[in-house]
Scaffold this motif. Structure first.
Motif, PDB file in Angstrom:
ATOM      1  N   ALA A 116      33.705  48.221  31.285  1.00  0.00           N
ATOM      2  CA  ALA A 116      32.573  47.318  31.530  1.00  0.00           C
ATOM      3  C   ALA A 116      31.274  48.073  31.786  1.00  0.00           C
ATOM      4  O   ALA A 116      30.228  47.452  31.945  1.00  0.00           O
ATOM      5  N   GLY A 117      31.343  49.394  31.853  1.00  0.00           N
ATOM      6  CA  GLY A 117      30.137  50.179  32.078  1.00  0.00           C
ATOM      7  C   GLY A 117      29.686  50.224  33.527  1.00  0.00           C
ATOM      8  O   GLY A 117      28.521  50.490  33.816  1.00  0.00           O
ATOM      9  N   ASN A 144      28.622  43.668  42.332  1.00  0.00           N
ATOM     10  CA  ASN A 144      29.696  43.263  43.247  1.00  0.00           C
ATOM     11  C   ASN A 144      30.591  42.200  42.624  1.00  0.00           C
ATOM     12  O   ASN A 144      31.814  42.248  42.767  1.00  0.00           O
ATOM     13  N   ALA A 145      29.996  41.247  41.915  1.00  0.00           N
ATOM     14  CA  ALA A 145      30.795  40.214  41.243  1.00  0.00           C
ATOM     15  C   ALA A 145      31.671  40.839  40.159  1.00  0.00           C
ATOM     16  O   ALA A 145      32.836  40.450  39.993  1.00  0.00           O
ATOM     17  N   ALA A 146      31.131  41.805  39.444  1.00  0.00           N
ATOM     18  CA  ALA A 146      31.907  42.467  38.389  1.00  0.00           C
ATOM     19  C   ALA A 146      33.071  43.251  38.977  1.00  0.00           C
ATOM     20  O   ALA A 146      34.182  43.241  38.429  1.00  0.00           O
ATOM     21  N   ILE A 147      32.846  43.930  40.080  1.00  0.00           N
ATOM     22  CA  ILE A 147      33.917  44.698  40.720  1.00  0.00           C
ATOM     23  C   ILE A 147      35.001  43.758  41.243  1.00  0.00           C
ATOM     24  O   ILE A 147      36.195  44.035  41.108  1.00  0.00           O
ATOM     25  N   THR A 148      34.591  42.638  41.819  1.00  0.00           N
ATOM     26  CA  THR A 148      35.564  41.646  42.279  1.00  0.00           C
ATOM     27  C   THR A 148      36.384  41.119  41.112  1.00  0.00           C
ATOM     28  O   THR A 148      37.608  40.992  41.190  1.00  0.00           O
ATOM     29  N   GLU A 149      35.727  40.847  39.997  1.00  0.00           N
ATOM     30  CA  GLU A 149      36.431  40.358  38.809  1.00  0.00           C
ATOM     31  C   GLU A 149      37.374  41.423  38.260  1.00  0.00           C
ATOM     32  O   GLU A 149      38.462  41.102  37.772  1.00  0.00           O
ATOM     33  N   ALA A 150      36.981  42.687  38.335  1.00  0.00           N
ATOM     34  CA  ALA A 150      37.875  43.761  37.890  1.00  0.00           C
ATOM     35  C   ALA A 150      39.165  43.728  38.700  1.00  0.00           C
ATOM     36  O   ALA A 150      40.261  43.908  38.146  1.00  0.00           O
ATOM     37  N   GLY A 151      39.061  43.479  39.991  1.00  0.00           N
ATOM     38  CA  GLY A 151      40.256  43.363  40.827  1.00  0.00           C
ATOM     39  C   GLY A 151      41.119  42.180  40.438  1.00  0.00           C
ATOM     40  O   GLY A 151      42.351  42.276  40.401  1.00  0.00           O
ATOM     41  N   THR A 152      40.491  41.072  40.126  1.00  0.00           N
ATOM     42  CA  THR A 152      41.225  39.888  39.688  1.00  0.00           C
ATOM     43  C   THR A 152      41.969  40.169  38.384  1.00  0.00           C
ATOM     44  O   THR A 152      43.138  39.797  38.221  1.00  0.00           O
ATOM     45  N   GLN A 153      41.305  40.842  37.471  1.00  0.00           N
ATOM     46  CA  GLN A 153      41.929  41.172  36.198  1.00  0.00           C
ATOM     47  C   GLN A 153      43.049  42.198  36.378  1.00  0.00           C
ATOM     48  O   GLN A 153      44.076  42.138  35.704  1.00  0.00           O
ATOM     49  N   ALA A 154      42.868  43.148  37.306  1.00  0.00           N
ATOM     50  CA  ALA A 154      43.925  44.125  37.595  1.00  0.00           C
ATOM     51  C   ALA A 154      45.154  43.424  38.166  1.00  0.00           C
ATOM     52  O   ALA A 154      46.289  43.798  37.860  1.00  0.00           O
ATOM     53  N   ASP A 155      44.941  42.384  38.984  1.00  0.00           N
ATOM     54  CA  ASP A 155      46.069  41.587  39.485  1.00  0.00           C
ATOM     55  C   ASP A 155      46.863  40.996  38.331  1.00  0.00           C
ATOM     56  O   ASP A 155      48.095  40.965  38.359  1.00  0.00           O
ATOM     57  N   LYS A 156      46.163  40.533  37.298  1.00  0.00           N
ATOM     58  CA  LYS A 156      46.842  39.934  36.145  1.00  0.00           C
ATOM     59  C   LYS A 156      47.629  40.986  35.366  1.00  0.00           C
ATOM     60  O   LYS A 156      48.677  40.689  34.801  1.00  0.00           O
TER      61      LYS A 156
END
Length: 137
Positions: A74-75, A22-34
């Protein structure tokens, strides 16, 4: 020392694994925002200028594609992202391109699982899902 090793080897880790994904998926969203950028604030001049255009839909599709690519790199199991992309109208060609494979390969990898989630009763896909099954071509 042996007790610590035994604890590490026998502890139930399912909850920790779910939290990590869940933390990785949340971070993926943050990175997609960037990568893609965020929506303008509602009511702002930028937001008003985008109304009645296809820019918000393009931004949403681009954001989902970026998340999907990040998750793949990220696998992380990306089946939910593929399902979301299909619901937003992404073709197997677009999904395959994002994954670095052909539309046929993308369909083979995710098509059955996505179809099972989007059409659990076998009555037909929602209207926004493209009718582009490569096995039917």
């Amino acid at each position: 020392m042996e007790d610590l090793i035994e604890r590490a080897l026998t502890a139930k880790v399912e909850t920790a694994a779910i939290a990590t994904v869940n933390a990785a998926i949340t971070e993926a969203g943050t990175q997609a925002d960037k990568i893609v950028g965020t929506d303008p604030l509602p009511g702002s001049p930028e937001w008003e200028a985008e109304q009645d255009t296809d820019i918000p839909a393009q931004r949403q599709m681009a954001w989902q594609l970026a998340c999907f690519r990040i998750q793949l790199a990220a696998g992380i199991d990306s089946t939910a992202s593929v399902m979301s992309l299909r619901r937003f109208g992404a073709t197997w060609t677009t999904i395959g391109r994002a994954a670095g494979m052909t539309r046929q390969s993308a369909h083979e990898r995710w098509g059955r699982r996505v179809a099972d989630m989007l059409d659990p009763y076998g009555v037909g896909m929602p209207p926004m899902v493209p009718d582009d099954d490569p096995s039917q071509a």
